[in-house]
Write an enzyme that holds these catalytic residues in place. Sequence first.
Site, short mmCIF file in Angstrom:
data_model
loop_
_atom_site.label_atom_id
_atom_site.label_comp_id
_atom_site.label_asym_id
_atom_site.label_seq_id
_atom_site.Cartn_x
_atom_site.Cartn_y
_atom_site.Cartn_z
N LYS A 1 -2.73 58.79 14.81
CA LYS A 1 -3.87 57.87 14.94
C LYS A 1 -3.78 56.76 13.90
O LYS A 1 -4.09 55.60 14.19
CB LYS A 1 -5.18 58.65 14.81
CG LYS A 1 -5.44 59.53 16.03
CD LYS A 1 -6.50 60.61 15.83
CE LYS A 1 -6.51 61.53 17.05
NZ LYS A 1 -7.44 62.67 16.92
N ASP B 1 -14.91 59.22 19.74
CA ASP B 1 -14.41 60.33 20.55
C ASP B 1 -15.34 60.60 21.75
O ASP B 1 -14.99 61.35 22.66
CB ASP B 1 -14.32 61.62 19.70
CG ASP B 1 -12.87 62.00 19.39
OD1 ASP B 1 -11.97 61.49 20.08
OD2 ASP B 1 -12.66 62.80 18.47
N GLN C 1 -11.81 65.16 13.20
CA GLN C 1 -10.67 65.85 13.81
C GLN C 1 -11.03 67.33 14.03
O GLN C 1 -11.41 68.03 13.11
CB GLN C 1 -9.44 65.72 12.89
CG GLN C 1 -8.16 66.30 13.47
CD GLN C 1 -7.69 65.56 14.72
OE1 GLN C 1 -7.71 64.34 14.78
NE2 GLN C 1 -7.30 66.30 15.74
#
Length: 289
Positions: A56, A123, A100
Amino acid sequence: MSMAATIIDGKAIAAEIRASLKERVQKFSSTVGAAPGLAVVLVGDDPASHIYVRTKERVSGEVGIRFEKHHLPHDAAEEEVVRLVRRLGERDDVDGILVQLPLPGHISERAVLEAVDPAKDVDGFHPQNAGRLLAHGSGIVPCTPAGILELIRRTGVRIEGKEAVVVGRSNIVGKPTALLLLQQHATVTLAHSRTVDLPKVCRRADILVVAVGRPQLITAGYVKPGAIVIDVGINRLPGGELVGDVAFDEVKDVAGYLTPVPGGVGPMTIAMLAQNTIDAAMARRGVSC
Ligand code: NDP
């Protein structure tokens, strides 16, 4: 006589998307006077998570997104993680926040994800964004489902009216993918571990999306000739080889379109994260480019 499927090159499509995002970021940055900012929160030492975060970071750098990593120790308290996420929500130079997953077992994922500012939730896991997708098909869409839909669109096959079967009902992949296909007017079936006669259900599909996490689950007998087959699974075999949920070598002789693993959905997920970050930055700062 069977024809080999067209292999959908997710790697190449993702590279194209990143190139166009890079141009948008340049326009954004010259208008706003600062690059969009993405903050990633990583708790503990899961090796796979560290690899994902590095990817990322690399892609953010490539398209011009300012990236910051916040790494907390494995034994960090839930309150500490929640406080960090809230602080990132208050910072004006942070446009996107990503936690994460998975988090260590003593931390509630739900508590942490709900602390993310929905406007920065790149997300798309905050209940507000999940709810918007359910109710209106709007809000920030989770990255993997967004990438899956883009791959299907790029086949040029019309989604409206098609039979779509999604195997796997997770909040991260299966459920939102089913909602996106429904929004595009497919007739959607959401299958899972309790589905009776999965091969028969799958054979109905003009569009088959598989997100289970079991190598070779989907063999040729599950696939309608000519179908679009999107393999989301990432499984590491004992020998170290990376494979999907679809038995690629046999399904490619039945399907019309098929994604490879690696090089299919994976690179699209990261490209969509960059896209969500730029979209969130533009929405927050009232810029369009
Ligand atoms: P989860 O483990 O959260 O969900 C798996 C789903 O598969 C569940 O709904 C489960 O059913 C269902 N399932 C399990 N066994 C079967 C079976 N035998 N037949 C039918 N359905 C079954 O996984 P995720 O959704 O998080 O991920 C799925 C896969 O996609 C994994 O391999 C993961 O690594 C990969 N992935 C890839 C990404 C990418 O960028 N390419 C991103 C995210 C995930 P039930 O609900 O009944 O238990």
